[in-house]
Enzyme design. Structure first.
Site, PDB file in Angstrom:
ATOM      1  CE  LYS A  88      -4.027  -2.193   0.917  1.00 43.80           C
ATOM      2  NZ  LYS A  88      -3.737  -3.631   0.965  1.00 43.80           N
TER       3      LYS A  88
HETATM    4  C1  LIG Z   1      -4.435  -4.755   0.528  1.00 49.43           C
HETATM    5  C2  LIG Z   1      -3.688  -6.000   0.472  1.00 49.43           C
HETATM    6  C3  LIG Z   1      -4.005  -6.987  -0.460  1.00 49.43           C
HETATM    7  C4  LIG Z   1      -5.165  -6.860  -1.411  1.00 49.43           C
HETATM    8  O1  LIG Z   1      -5.006  -5.842  -2.358  1.00 49.43           O
HETATM    9  P1  LIG Z   1      -6.271  -5.258  -3.146  1.00 49.43           P
HETATM   10  O2  LIG Z   1      -5.768  -4.124  -3.939  1.00 49.43           O
HETATM   11  O3  LIG Z   1      -7.248  -4.829  -2.074  1.00 49.43           O
HETATM   12  O4  LIG Z   1      -6.823  -6.369  -3.948  1.00 49.43           O
HETATM   13  C5  LIG Z   1      -3.212  -8.108  -0.499  1.00 49.43           C
HETATM   14  N1  LIG Z   1      -2.189  -8.286   0.368  1.00 49.43           N
HETATM   15  C6  LIG Z   1      -1.869  -7.349   1.268  1.00 49.43           C
HETATM   16  C7  LIG Z   1      -0.746  -7.611   2.205  1.00 49.43           C
HETATM   17  C8  LIG Z   1      -2.589  -6.182   1.366  1.00 49.43           C
HETATM   18  O5  LIG Z   1      -2.249  -5.257   2.265  1.00 49.43           O
END
Ligand SMILES: *Cc1c(COP(=O)(O)O)cnc(C)c1O
Length: 494
Positions: free
Chosen positions: A107
């Protein structure tokens, strides 16, 4: 005006789309012409990460001035690797490590950039009101958004997370957050409840509430999605540099998926010309997306399961709406009907042509808890690579994908979305380490076994005081937001 709502013909330029987050009709902002506008992707591949980021973001968000400056301010010195996301060989595939940012999850790539975009949009549009960011988190978005927005002038941020639904490390990261403009609140419910509450707050309060403007740091915001396109290009360039592929070869990406943001960014890269083969949606036991991609029926009427990969514990996946819009040929009426049915009945099915368009680019698989655990162990023992449970879901799905009829022998890249140190108990347990019940001792044990250092941002959590203890019922999210907007307390900025 390249942006429009997925549910009606409401339009916006990219500044407005970033600032609003969600369209006023509840739809998501999409660039309907993304596949037809021309993008010099070959040139993009020759640039360094910052150059790539500037070129890609200028294409997706054309109204922003000085994108190069925004990119530098977002990323310079923030990641512990000189690439935003290094590619590592693992067995016969590659792993793209997306967790080298300030909170050790993927993120960070988007949420380091988003505050730059939000403040630039506010400035360029001449808006005086403060922007308040409302965010629902399944664990990682919350911290990355807090890290991005804390003490940013003219902004405030409120984060909602499911009580007991995030890992202890994820919780510690959020409740210790400093900053005069931040609030963090636990909700008695799951991620879907948090996301629903936040969307309700948007629709009940409107974009302008109590002299503030509301926006979102979730991937419903196009400013959150756009920066994620960068690392697909970077992965391809790194594969070329490593001579693992030849120019023009197709590459498949296996993506641990929850809200469908990360994988959708891969689809955007494909629409922009990058030779992406298949995008493989990797789901955990909450396999609603995997079932949808296989069948064309989206059925959220199933138990919500708490797994060892909590950031993917989601049944209502917001960004799928953007894919539905594109795959249905831009049919906003159909998208609105599907989204209404989902809200009312918890289920919808798309027409054959839309489903076929989706299947042309997407494959899907899932890994239950036992398979996830087995994948952590196997990748560690066979390849010496330690991965977190989300990444392990993707590795497990990579295996089944390679045995499926969809696989054409393309080079495969697994996106690694979090550091294993964020989920020390699950990882230790899988590799046969000692569990102590204390996340920090478990990080140390993991470090001892693997010989890898604990990321600094995680190690330092131990000594930080808890600042945020609010806990509310899921039906009280709207009131909680209203109270904060109305009753600014002394010394607080939101
Ligand atoms: C947010 C997240 C996901 C999923 O990603 P999306 O964009 O919501 O599909 C997968 N793994 C981790 C560690 C995350 O933080």
């Amino acid at each position: 005006m390249i942006y429009r709502s997925t549910r009606s013909d409401i339009q916006a330029n990219s500044l407005e789309a970033v600032l609003k987050g969600l369209a006023p009709d509840g739809g998501l902002f999409v660039d309907a012409a993304i596949g037809t506008r021309s993008f010099d992707w070959q040139h993009c591949l020759t640039l360094n990460e910052f150059g790539m980021a500037e070129m890609i973001l200028s294409f997706l968000l054309p109204d922003f001035e000085d994108m190069g400056g925004l990119v530098r301010r977002a990323y310079l010195g923030k990641f512990d690797n000189d690439r935003l996301a290094p590619l590592v060989k693992c067995g016969s595939a590659y792993v793209m490590e997306l967790f080298h940012g300030p909170t050790s999850a993927f993120k960070d790539v988007a949420l380091s950039m988003l505050p730059q975009l939000v403040t630039a949009a506010r400035r360029q549009l001449g808006i005086d009101e403060d922007i308040v960011i409302l965010t629902a988190t399944s664990g990682d978005t919350g911290k990355a958004a807090l890290e991005g927005f804390h003490d940013v002038d003219g902004t405030g941020i409120i984060v909602f997370y499911p009580d007991g639904g995030v890992s202890p490390v994820q919780r510690a990261q959020m409740v210790t957050q400093c900053g005069a403009n931040v609030r963090v609140c636990a909700v008695k419910g799951n991620f879907d409840d948090c996301q629903r509450g936040v969307k309700e707050a948007f629709s009940m309060l409107g974009a302008e509430a109590c002299g503030k403007r509301l926006s979102s740091a979730n991937s419903i915001n196009i400013g959150r999605l756009a920066p994620q396109v960068i690392y697909y290009f970077s992965a391809y360039a790194q594969l070329l540099a490593d001579k693992a592929i030849s120019p023009g070869d197709k590459v498949d990406f296996i993506v641990p998926t929850g809200n469908f943001g990360d994988i959708l960014a891969g689809y955007y890269a494909k629409l922009m010309g990058l030779p992406v083969g298949r995008l493989v949606c990797a789901a955990n036991e909450n396999r609603v997306l995997r079932d949808f991609i296989e069948t064309g029926v989206y059925d959220a009427r199933r138990p919500f399961v708490r797994t060892s990969s909590p950031s993917m514990d989601i049944l209502v996946s917001s960004n799928l709406e953007r894919l539905l819009f594109i795959a249905s040929g831009g049919n906003a009426g159909a998208v609105r009907t599907w989204m209404d049915a989902l809200k009312k009945d918890g289920v919808y099915s798309v027409d054959k042509a839309t489903h076929a368009n989706i299947r042309e680019a997407f494959s899907a698989g899932y890994a239950g808890e036992a398979a996830t655990r087995a994948a952590i162990k196997r990748i560690w023992e066979e390849d010496g690579y330690l991965c977190d449970p989300h990444t392990a879901v993707a590795f497990s799905v990579l295996d089944s994908y390679r045995k499926s009829g969809d696989y054409r022998g393309n080079m495969c890249v697994v996106l690694s979305t979090a550091s294993p140190f964020k989920f020390p108990a699950a990882v230790l347990d899988a590799v046969g380490g000692q569990l102590s019940g204390d996340g920090f001792s478990e990080m140390e044990e993991l470090s001892r076994i693997s010989g890898r250092a604990i990321p600094r941002n995680l190690a330092s959590l131990r000594d930080m005081p808890e600042k945020h203890r609010d806990l509310i019922r899921r039906e009280d999210i709207l009131d909680y937001v209203k109270d904060i907007l109305n009753n600014k307390q002394e010394g607080e900025h939101i």
